[in-house]
Enzyme design. Structure first.
Site, short mmCIF file in Angstrom:
data_model
loop_
_atom_site.label_atom_id
_atom_site.label_comp_id
_atom_site.label_asym_id
_atom_site.label_seq_id
_atom_site.Cartn_x
_atom_site.Cartn_y
_atom_site.Cartn_z
N THR A 1 0.86 -1.18 0.00
CA THR A 1 0.00 0.00 0.00
C THR A 1 0.90 1.23 0.00
OG1 THR A 1 -0.13 0.35 2.39
CG2 THR A 1 -1.59 -1.33 1.44
N CYS A 2 0.28 2.42 0.06
CA CYS A 2 1.09 3.63 0.08
C CYS A 2 1.92 3.74 1.34
CB CYS A 2 0.21 4.87 -0.08
SG CYS A 2 -1.10 5.01 1.16
N ARG B 1 2.96 0.80 3.28
CA ARG B 1 3.69 -0.39 3.70
C ARG B 1 3.91 -1.35 2.53
NH1 ARG B 1 1.97 -1.90 8.10
NH2 ARG B 1 0.50 -0.17 8.39
N GLU C 1 -8.30 3.98 9.78
CA GLU C 1 -8.73 4.19 8.39
C GLU C 1 -9.20 2.87 7.79
OE1 GLU C 1 -7.14 3.29 5.39
OE2 GLU C 1 -5.20 2.54 6.06
N GLY D 1 -6.00 10.56 -11.32
CA GLY D 1 -6.15 9.21 -10.82
C GLY D 1 -7.59 8.95 -10.47
N ALA D 2 -8.14 7.85 -10.96
CA ALA D 2 -9.56 7.56 -10.75
C ALA D 2 -9.76 6.31 -9.93
CB ALA D 2 -10.26 7.41 -12.11
#
Length: 451
Positions: A51-52, A54, A116, A191-192
């Site tokens: 992920t952004c 980890r 989150e 970015g979508a």
């Protein structure tokens, strides 16, 4: 247990975004790393989470030292750097620590923004990718299913995620703190994907008109524009849109930077001194970091957002304490199941020994019967098995109910006293159909099912 659970990785707690982006594993890379690892001696199962915040590898291995070395080498090659440069940044967790860490990750307790919700979906997708690649097995299957269940319990039974704080919402708050109220600002989202949608949602709640830019997923950009009252443009129109925007938020999944210093220098020269706020929440980063030096642009990336979040760490701490209790409960539950896997082959071997003794005694006494009908012979066999089963019932029950430390002692004692060698190579490859937990048998069958 005849195998070790090993987690190796980096996170926002141990590495800056510059290193995390080099270690990021998009789906193609993740599949390659997992395939490489399961071909290494001693690595039996693997799942990669990227992920952004980890990059983590979860492995089931017969040799934790060898697996850790192999995983370190694989990550270093992906990052194109010597393994020694990763030392001090990587953490390696084994068995109970690895389980608790994964459950905490799935529950949002190890996130940059505690609680989150997005990480739950990221863990699920990582597990599904490993399933598709055929590199999971009975342990990792159960581990990730239980981790997702633990994450669901955290969100259901606590209020830790009720306010829906995310990286995207923090980015929007950072923009508001920098520029003031945002209603009159023109915001460009590049970015979508999921982060793009969350950013659009946070902006829409503040009455901001949004422009969506997408490269591969233009249809997705159109859908987001319709939902949030914005407009969608193609990636080729990005330079023109940058001329008009007050804020640009980049959140693509591109492995390469999409906005370089030279391109932005040209754009800024045409903006007639109008400042541009750029927020890069992608990992790997979408915007070349050196654009910070250009006049007229302010750039924030994930490291900046992390510092912003650090100022508000106590907001969810009370709920986080309750959530950690849930994580501990679920980790203990998984630990008990894991311990049972060592018990299963020993119990099976004990039962096999009892049956072998019954058959041996019956054969030895075959010539001693003066007259024995077939019905009486069957009754004698049933009686002999009943005696063995009664004799083995109590030690079997005690073995199943024993705690981890006692379980090990009891197992060793039984194996030595009865001369037992569990058949096959162990639970991992040959779970016993009669006594193995149902999850092992069914999941192993799933793993071996041809695609």
């Amino acid at each position: 247990m005849s195998a070790t659970l090993l987690a190796l990785g980096v996170s926002h707690k141990t590495a800056p975004v510059a290193l995390r982006e080099r270690l990021a594993l998009p789906e193609g890379r993740a599949a390659g790393v997992l395939s490489e690892l399961v071909t290494q001696a001693g690595v039996r199962e693997g799942v990669a989470i990227s992920t952004c915040n980890r990059t983590e590898l979860y492995m089931v291995t017969a040799d934790a030292v060898e697996a850790e070395s192999a995983a370190l080498g694989a990550l270093a090659r992906q990052a194109d750097m010597p393994p020694t440069e990763l030392l001090g940044r990587l953490y390696a967790l084994r068995d109970d620590e690895a389980v608790r860490h994964l459950f905490a990750v799935a529950g949002g307790l190890d996130s940059m923004i505690v609680g989150e919700a997005e990480v739950q979906g990221q863990v699920k997708r990582a597990y599904e990718l490993a399933l598709v690649e055929g590199v999971t097995g009975p342990i990792s299957n159960r581990l990730f299913r239980d981790a997702l269940a633990a994450g669901k319990r955290v969100r259901t039974e606590t209020a830790i995620g009720r306010s829906r704080v995310s990286v995207s919402s923090v980015a929007v708050e950072l923009a508001r703190a920098t520029l003031g109220e945002l209603q009159a600002r023109r915001v460009l989202i590049v970015g979508a994907g999921e982060n793009g949608e969350l950013t659009a949602q946070a902006l829409h709640q503040r009455g901001v008109e949004t422009v969506f830019v997408a490269n591969r997923r233009y249809d997705r950009a159109i859908g987001l524009a319709q939902r949030f009252g914005g407009i969608a443009v193609r990636f080729d129109d990005l330079p023109a849109q940058l001329l008009e925007a007050d804020i640009v938020v980049t959140c693509t999944s591109s492995p390469h930077q999409i906005l370089g210093r030279d391109e932005l220098a040209v754009v800024l020269a045409q903006r007639e001194s109008r400042p541009l706020l750029a927020i890069d929440i992608a990992v790997p980063r979408d915007i070349e970091p050196s654009v910070r030096d250009l006049p007229g642009i302010t750039l924030y990336d994930m490291d900046d957002l992390q510092r912003e979040v650090a100022r508000n760490l106590s907001v969810r701490e009370a709920e986080a304490t309750r959530a950690r209790t849930i994580v501990d409960e679920e980790a203990e539950r998984f630990g008990r199941w894991l311990d049972s896997l060592d018990v299963v082959p020993t119990i099976a071997a004990l039962r096999e020994r009892g049956e072998a003794i019954v058959q041996q005694v019956l054969r030895e006494n075959e010539s001693r019967w003066v007259a024995l009908s077939d019905e009486d012979r069957s009754r004698v066999e049933v009686l002999a098995r009943a005696v063995v089963n009664r004799l083995l019932h109590e030690p079997t029950l005690r073995l199943k109910e024993s705690a981890h430390a006692e379980s090990y002692v009891h197992l060793q004692a039984l194996r030595e006293l009865f001369g037992l060698e569990p058949s096959g190579s162990g639970w991992l490859e040959q779970p016993d159909e009669e006594t193995a937990p149902a999850e092992v048998t069914s999941l192993e069958a799933h793993r071996r099912r041809p695609a």
